[in-house]
Write a protein that holds these residues in place. Sequence first.
Motif, PDB file in Angstrom:
ATOM      1  N   GLU A  92      19.886 -90.839   5.288  1.00 14.33           N
ATOM      2  CA  GLU A  92      19.295 -91.910   6.098  1.00 14.33           C
ATOM      3  C   GLU A  92      19.522 -91.660   7.588  1.00 14.33           C
ATOM      4  OE1 GLU A  92      19.638 -96.780   6.636  1.00 14.33           O
ATOM      5  OE2 GLU A  92      20.575 -95.773   4.916  1.00 14.33           O
ATOM      6  N   ARG A  93      20.724 -91.236   7.944  1.00 12.27           N
ATOM      7  CA  ARG A  93      21.031 -90.960   9.342  1.00 12.27           C
ATOM      8  C   ARG A  93      20.241 -89.755   9.861  1.00 12.27           C
ATOM      9  NH1 ARG A  93      27.384 -90.572   8.989  1.00 12.27           N
ATOM     10  NH2 ARG A  93      27.224 -89.987  11.186  1.00 12.27           N
ATOM     11  N   MET A  94      20.080 -88.737   9.024  1.00 13.75           N
ATOM     12  CA  MET A  94      19.322 -87.563   9.452  1.00 13.75           C
ATOM     13  C   MET A  94      17.843 -87.873   9.611  1.00 13.75           C
ATOM     14  SD  MET A  94      20.983 -84.230   7.552  1.00 13.75           S
ATOM     15  CE  MET A  94      20.609 -84.814   5.912  1.00 13.75           C
ATOM     16  N   ALA A  95      17.320 -88.787   8.790  1.00 12.72           N
ATOM     17  CA  ALA A  95      15.905 -89.146   8.892  1.00 12.72           C
ATOM     18  C   ALA A  95      15.605 -89.785  10.235  1.00 12.72           C
ATOM     19  CB  ALA A  95      15.523 -90.092   7.758  1.00 12.72           C
ATOM     20  N   VAL A  96      16.495 -90.639  10.733  1.00 18.03           N
ATOM     21  CA  VAL A  96      16.315 -91.263  12.042  1.00 18.03           C
ATOM     22  C   VAL A  96      16.515 -90.235  13.149  1.00 18.03           C
ATOM     23  CG1 VAL A  96      17.156 -93.042  13.613  1.00 18.03           C
ATOM     24  CG2 VAL A  96      17.039 -93.502  11.168  1.00 18.03           C
ATOM     25  N   ASP A  97      17.553 -89.414  13.020  1.00 14.37           N
ATOM     26  CA  ASP A  97      17.834 -88.411  14.048  1.00 14.37           C
ATOM     27  C   ASP A  97      16.726 -87.374  14.140  1.00 14.37           C
ATOM     28  OD1 ASP A  97      20.135 -89.721  14.462  1.00 14.37           O
ATOM     29  OD2 ASP A  97      21.474 -88.005  14.218  1.00 14.37           O
ATOM     30  N   ASP A  98      16.068 -87.088  13.017  1.00 16.29           N
ATOM     31  CA  ASP A  98      15.009 -86.098  13.016  1.00 16.29           C
ATOM     32  C   ASP A  98      13.855 -86.537  13.915  1.00 16.29           C
ATOM     33  OD1 ASP A  98      13.884 -83.629  12.019  1.00 16.29           O
ATOM     34  OD2 ASP A  98      12.492 -84.855  10.861  1.00 16.29           O
ATOM     35  N   LYS A  99      13.592 -87.843  13.963  1.00 19.93           N
ATOM     36  CA  LYS A  99      12.538 -88.348  14.838  1.00 19.93           C
ATOM     37  C   LYS A  99      12.884 -88.081  16.303  1.00 19.93           C
ATOM     38  CE  LYS A  99      11.305 -92.087  11.657  1.00 19.93           C
ATOM     39  NZ  LYS A  99      11.223 -93.563  11.474  1.00 19.93           N
ATOM     40  N   ILE A 100      14.169 -88.233  16.645  1.00 23.05           N
ATOM     41  CA  ILE A 100      14.600 -88.000  18.017  1.00 23.05           C
ATOM     42  C   ILE A 100      14.474 -86.525  18.380  1.00 23.05           C
ATOM     43  CG2 ILE A 100      16.549 -88.159  19.610  1.00 23.05           C
ATOM     44  CD1 ILE A 100      17.552 -90.511  18.014  1.00 23.05           C
ATOM     45  N   VAL A 101      14.901 -85.662  17.447  1.00 24.87           N
ATOM     46  CA  VAL A 101      14.827 -84.226  17.704  1.00 24.87           C
ATOM     47  C   VAL A 101      13.382 -83.788  17.865  1.00 24.87           C
ATOM     48  CG1 VAL A 101      15.297 -81.948  16.719  1.00 24.87           C
ATOM     49  CG2 VAL A 101      17.003 -83.747  16.540  1.00 24.87           C
ATOM     50  N   ASN A 102      12.486 -84.363  17.070  1.00 26.47           N
ATOM     51  CA  ASN A 102      11.072 -84.010  17.198  1.00 26.47           C
ATOM     52  C   ASN A 102      10.527 -84.433  18.551  1.00 26.47           C
ATOM     53  OD1 ASN A 102      10.917 -82.858  14.666  1.00 26.47           O
ATOM     54  ND2 ASN A 102      10.277 -84.759  13.653  1.00 26.47           N
ATOM     55  N   LEU A 103      10.953 -85.604  19.041  1.00 24.28           N
ATOM     56  CA  LEU A 103      10.535 -86.029  20.383  1.00 24.28           C
ATOM     57  C   LEU A 103      11.067 -85.079  21.437  1.00 24.28           C
ATOM     58  CD1 LEU A 103      11.051 -89.901  20.156  1.00 24.28           C
ATOM     59  CD2 LEU A 103       8.879 -88.692  20.367  1.00 24.28           C
ATOM     60  N   SER A 104      12.312 -84.633  21.230  1.00 29.06           N
ATOM     61  CA  SER A 104      12.917 -83.710  22.176  1.00 29.06           C
ATOM     62  C   SER A 104      12.153 -82.400  22.236  1.00 29.06           C
ATOM     63  CB  SER A 104      14.371 -83.443  21.777  1.00 29.06           C
ATOM     64  OG  SER A 104      14.952 -82.463  22.609  1.00 29.06           O
ATOM     65  N   SER A 105      11.737 -81.895  21.092  1.00 37.52           N
ATOM     66  CA  SER A 105      11.022 -80.627  21.057  1.00 37.52           C
ATOM     67  C   SER A 105       9.618 -80.757  21.622  1.00 37.52           C
ATOM     68  CB  SER A 105      10.949 -80.108  19.618  1.00 37.52           C
ATOM     69  OG  SER A 105      10.203 -81.002  18.812  1.00 37.52           O
ATOM     70  N   SER A 106       9.135 -82.001  21.823  1.00 44.21           N
ATOM     71  CA  SER A 106       7.803 -82.222  22.383  1.00 44.21           C
ATOM     72  C   SER A 106       7.823 -82.284  23.898  1.00 44.21           C
ATOM     73  CB  SER A 106       7.207 -83.520  21.825  1.00 44.21           C
ATOM     74  OG  SER A 106       7.106 -83.440  20.421  1.00 44.21           O
ATOM     75  N   GLY A 107       8.978 -82.064  24.496  1.00 43.01           N
ATOM     76  CA  GLY A 107       9.041 -82.015  25.954  1.00 43.01           C
ATOM     77  C   GLY A 107       9.667 -83.214  26.597  1.00 43.01           C
ATOM     78  N   LEU A 108      10.332 -84.086  25.783  1.00 45.68           N
ATOM     79  CA  LEU A 108      10.941 -85.280  26.360  1.00 45.68           C
ATOM     80  C   LEU A 108      12.407 -85.050  26.671  1.00 45.68           C
ATOM     81  CD1 LEU A 108       9.349 -88.098  24.183  1.00 45.68           C
ATOM     82  CD2 LEU A 108       8.715 -87.375  26.490  1.00 45.68           C
ATOM     83  N   THR A 109      12.798 -83.823  26.953  1.00 48.49           N
ATOM     84  CA  THR A 109      14.186 -83.545  27.250  1.00 48.49           C
ATOM     85  C   THR A 109      14.595 -84.225  28.538  1.00 48.49           C
ATOM     86  OG1 THR A 109      13.538 -81.536  28.407  1.00 48.49           O
ATOM     87  CG2 THR A 109      14.135 -81.325  26.092  1.00 48.49           C
ATOM     88  N   TYR A 119      26.148 -82.503   5.761  1.00 51.66           N
ATOM     89  CA  TYR A 119      25.376 -82.759   4.549  1.00 51.66           C
ATOM     90  C   TYR A 119      25.375 -81.536   3.632  1.00 51.66           C
ATOM     91  CZ  TYR A 119      21.419 -84.039   1.577  1.00 51.66           C
ATOM     92  OH  TYR A 119      20.626 -84.334   0.501  1.00 51.66           O
ATOM     93  N   GLY A 120      25.190 -80.368   4.205  1.00 52.07           N
ATOM     94  CA  GLY A 120      25.160 -79.147   3.414  1.00 52.07           C
ATOM     95  C   GLY A 120      26.474 -78.884   2.706  1.00 52.07           C
ATOM     96  N   ASP A 121      27.585 -79.117   3.397  1.00 51.16           N
ATOM     97  CA  ASP A 121      28.900 -78.912   2.787  1.00 51.16           C
ATOM     98  C   ASP A 121      29.138 -79.892   1.653  1.00 51.16           C
ATOM     99  OD1 ASP A 121      31.728 -77.803   2.840  1.00 51.16           O
ATOM    100  OD2 ASP A 121      32.133 -79.909   3.284  1.00 51.16           O
ATOM    101  N   LEU A 122      28.797 -81.173   1.879  1.00 52.21           N
ATOM    102  CA  LEU A 122      28.999 -82.188   0.848  1.00 52.21           C
ATOM    103  C   LEU A 122      28.088 -81.939  -0.348  1.00 52.21           C
ATOM    104  CD1 LEU A 122      30.454 -84.794   0.040  1.00 52.21           C
ATOM    105  CD2 LEU A 122      28.654 -86.084   1.204  1.00 52.21           C
ATOM    106  N   LEU A 123      26.852 -81.540  -0.095  1.00 53.77           N
ATOM    107  CA  LEU A 123      25.912 -81.265  -1.180  1.00 53.77           C
ATOM    108  C   LEU A 123      26.407 -80.108  -2.044  1.00 53.77           C
ATOM    109  CD1 LEU A 123      23.182 -81.864  -2.524  1.00 53.77           C
ATOM    110  CD2 LEU A 123      22.140 -80.229  -0.926  1.00 53.77           C
ATOM    111  N   HIS A 124      26.977 -79.089  -1.410  1.00 56.06           N
ATOM    112  CA  HIS A 124      27.514 -77.950  -2.152  1.00 56.06           C
ATOM    113  C   HIS A 124      28.645 -78.400  -3.078  1.00 56.06           C
ATOM    114  CE1 HIS A 124      28.810 -73.886  -3.070  1.00 56.06           C
ATOM    115  NE2 HIS A 124      30.029 -74.196  -2.694  1.00 56.06           N
ATOM    116  N   ARG A 125      29.562 -79.224  -2.572  1.00 61.61           N
ATOM    117  CA  ARG A 125      30.675 -79.708  -3.399  1.00 61.61           C
ATOM    118  C   ARG A 125      30.163 -80.604  -4.526  1.00 61.61           C
ATOM    119  NH1 ARG A 125      34.043 -83.021  -0.801  1.00 61.61           N
ATOM    120  NH2 ARG A 125      32.976 -83.116   1.209  1.00 61.61           N
TER     121      ARG A 125
END
Length: 230
Positions: free
Chosen positions: A106-123, A157-163
């Motif tokens: 859930e936290r990554m889904a919200v953060d992903d929107k921010i990262v996508n905005l950042s990659s669109s030039g809103l740095t 997330y990757g570490d926890l998913l592996h365990r």
Amino acid sequence: MKHLKINITNYDIQWTQILRDVEFLVNEWDRLALVWGNGVGKTTLMRMIAGDITEYDGSIDNLWWISIGYLAQIHFDDESRTVRQDLEDAFADLKNMEAELANLEERMAVDDKIVNLSSSGLTGGSREGMDIDNPGFPPAREWQKWESYYESLVAEYGDLLHRFQMHGGYEYHHTVNKVADGLGIITLLDRPLSQVSWWERTKIALAKILLRARFLTSRWANQLYRSCWY
């Protein structure tokens, strides 16, 4: 051969002697009956072997780590729960991981929107006007920090998913079904605990002990069921 070596020289409670000079050997596949009168210490001895009681004179040696399960007097705290819910408590650690994975998703889904905005030039932009409600975010204004925070979530997330996968996180629901089928209680899984008989409760309590062992198959449980109940 795996075995338990029990040697209890003395156990007393408030100067009342409960056990004295109890010595015997139990091999891995032995079947024993403990027959004494009421109040002489049978349950006490079982609790010692299970590790619930540790203050006594003597020793209990577990050679090659035999798995020990103690079927105590049966009591359910919440009888409105289903049999399946009660059995799945044997996998409390996996259920906690499952909940944490969902939280991270859930936290990554919200953060992903921010990262996508950042990659669109809103740095370097401002957060004003953005409809984001996540108090877990750090108070950073630079988009680069948001990206770094997102990457740390992905790594966690990757570490926890592996365990979770390594400990059978995707199989434990099926394992409950296998053991319940082996013990003849699979038809009870979706029934409230308040609607099962005392005989069925004994099987449910035994199933939970077996599930905690984490290495059982339906065939093994079925063999145990036939040997114990017939």
